[in-house]
Design an enzyme around this catalytic site. Sequence first.
Site, PDB file in Angstrom:
ATOM      1  N   GLU A  65     -12.814  50.144  68.178  1.00  0.00           N
ATOM      2  CA  GLU A  65     -14.005  50.037  67.326  1.00  0.00           C
ATOM      3  C   GLU A  65     -15.282  49.984  68.153  1.00  0.00           C
ATOM      4  OE1 GLU A  65     -14.109  46.696  64.619  1.00  0.00           O
ATOM      5  OE2 GLU A  65     -15.924  47.458  63.696  1.00  0.00           O
ATOM      6  N   ASP A  88      -8.598  47.315  67.079  1.00  0.00           N
ATOM      7  CA  ASP A  88      -9.691  46.505  66.533  1.00  0.00           C
ATOM      8  C   ASP A  88      -9.650  45.179  67.283  1.00  0.00           C
ATOM      9  OD1 ASP A  88     -11.628  45.135  65.241  1.00  0.00           O
ATOM     10  OD2 ASP A  88     -11.092  45.862  63.244  1.00  0.00           O
ATOM     11  N   ILE A  90     -11.541  42.503  67.253  1.00  0.00           N
ATOM     12  CA  ILE A  90     -11.599  41.387  66.294  1.00  0.00           C
ATOM     13  C   ILE A  90     -11.785  42.008  64.917  1.00  0.00           C
ATOM     14  CG2 ILE A  90     -12.768  39.283  65.491  1.00  0.00           C
ATOM     15  CD1 ILE A  90     -13.914  38.819  68.221  1.00  0.00           C
ATOM     16  N   ASP A  91     -10.796  41.872  64.063  1.00  0.00           N
ATOM     17  CA  ASP A  91     -10.971  42.301  62.675  1.00  0.00           C
ATOM     18  C   ASP A  91     -11.297  41.043  61.879  1.00  0.00           C
ATOM     19  OD1 ASP A  91     -11.025  44.211  60.578  1.00  0.00           O
ATOM     20  OD2 ASP A  91      -9.182  43.318  59.831  1.00  0.00           O
ATOM     21  N   THR A  93     -14.909  39.976  62.064  1.00  0.00           N
ATOM     22  CA  THR A  93     -15.960  39.451  62.943  1.00  0.00           C
ATOM     23  C   THR A  93     -16.877  38.471  62.199  1.00  0.00           C
ATOM     24  OG1 THR A  93     -15.859  41.439  64.278  1.00  0.00           O
ATOM     25  CG2 THR A  93     -17.872  40.159  64.469  1.00  0.00           C
ATOM     26  N   ASP A 216      -9.011  49.292  61.446  1.00  0.00           N
ATOM     27  CA  ASP A 216      -8.751  48.200  60.499  1.00  0.00           C
ATOM     28  C   ASP A 216      -7.348  48.314  59.910  1.00  0.00           C
ATOM     29  OD1 ASP A 216     -11.528  47.237  60.440  1.00  0.00           O
ATOM     30  OD2 ASP A 216     -11.990  49.003  59.235  1.00  0.00           O
TER      31      ASP A 216
HETATM   32  C1  IPD Z   1     -14.114  44.277  58.507  1.00  0.00           C
HETATM   33  C2  IPD Z   1     -13.007  43.437  57.922  1.00  0.00           C
HETATM   34  C3  IPD Z   1     -13.334  43.069  56.496  1.00  0.00           C
HETATM   35  C4  IPD Z   1     -13.581  44.295  55.650  1.00  0.00           C
HETATM   36  C5  IPD Z   1     -14.659  45.153  56.274  1.00  0.00           C
HETATM   37  C6  IPD Z   1     -14.289  45.512  57.705  1.00  0.00           C
HETATM   38  P1  IPD Z   1     -14.594  44.090  61.142  1.00  0.00           P
HETATM   39  O1  IPD Z   1     -13.794  44.651  59.832  1.00  0.00           O
HETATM   40  O2  IPD Z   1     -11.778  44.106  57.954  1.00  0.00           O
HETATM   41  O3  IPD Z   1     -12.260  42.395  55.882  1.00  0.00           O
HETATM   42  O4  IPD Z   1     -13.960  43.906  54.364  1.00  0.00           O
HETATM   43  O5  IPD Z   1     -14.756  46.323  55.493  1.00  0.00           O
HETATM   44  O6  IPD Z   1     -15.318  46.293  58.256  1.00  0.00           O
HETATM   45  O7  IPD Z   1     -15.970  44.683  61.082  1.00  0.00           O
HETATM   46  O8  IPD Z   1     -14.627  42.620  61.044  1.00  0.00           O
HETATM   47  O9  IPD Z   1     -13.784  44.622  62.251  1.00  0.00           O
HETATM   48 CA    CA Z   2     -13.775  44.666  64.416  1.00  0.00          CA
END
Ligand code: IPD
Ligand code: CA
Length: 264
Positions: A65, A88, A90-91, A93, A216
């Site tokens: 990412e 990813d 950190i999913d 963030t 994701d």
């Molecule tokens: C997000 C998370 C979140 C989702 C967002 C994503 P990130 O990823 O997965 O649950 O609702 O659409 O962008 O930005 O924290 O890697």
């Molecule tokens: Ca992320």
Amino acid sequence: MGYINLALRMAREAGELIREYVDGEFTVEEKSSKVDLVTEVDQKSENFIRNRIHEYYPDHKIVGEEGVAGGDDLNVIAESDDYIWIIDPIDGTTNFVHGLPGYTVSIALSYKKEVILGVIYDPTLDEMFWAEKGKGSFLNSKRMTVSEKDHMEGCVLATGYPSDVEGDRAKVIENIHALGPVCSNIRTFGSAALHLAYTASGRMEGFWEHGLNVWDVAAGYLIVKEAGGAATAITGEAYSLTTRGIVASNGNIHENLIESINEN
Ligand code: IPD
Ligand code: CA
């Protein structure tokens, strides 16, 4: 080291790195908008994973990412038949920035455009969800399978609020209008990867979200499938690495879920 052992080790070690920063200081920046955040810890986690992959498999491609945010070519995903690690770092963030639990490290490996392994690590609860193609899904060392519920009124679903507020987030809110009254409840834990892992583990029956990215979803897609569930594009078409909107479920409620989501 074999691919799965490397993936499991990288996810755990990246998770430990992230945890060291939870109560400390770190820089936070905005990416595409005020609700799309990145921290120096996302970057550190991604760099750590990239370096490890380079060490063991210098010929493999990497799509992460933060690399893509920095200008790396995302098209390799659709174009290359090579081994591609999809990261990813950190999913979730936003959770991490706010000191909330519910952030994960998500790592997948694809070959000839097919996901062949996926790992999702939740450092807060020390839960590792993982799968290899054709070999089933596991939570830590225990095999996991999706739930058997088949009536929507007994089902817990999850969704997320995408950073594209006017477009994808508005669609999610419309979908909640349709699904809210007919299911048991809807959760938003803040990490798409975690939602997929929980669907695979049978804790919830389904998850959908518009406008996601390959990092994701790729790992979670395989983990749901290998746990006996279904995971497709929101349209119902087969999942591919370029799919943005996803529906995942225990399989029994899949058609019903897709119908409700596409109602409005
Ligand atoms: C997000 C998370 C979140 C989702 C967002 C994503 P990130 O990823 O997965 O649950 O609702 O659409 O962008 O930005 O924290 O890697
Ligand atoms: Ca992320």
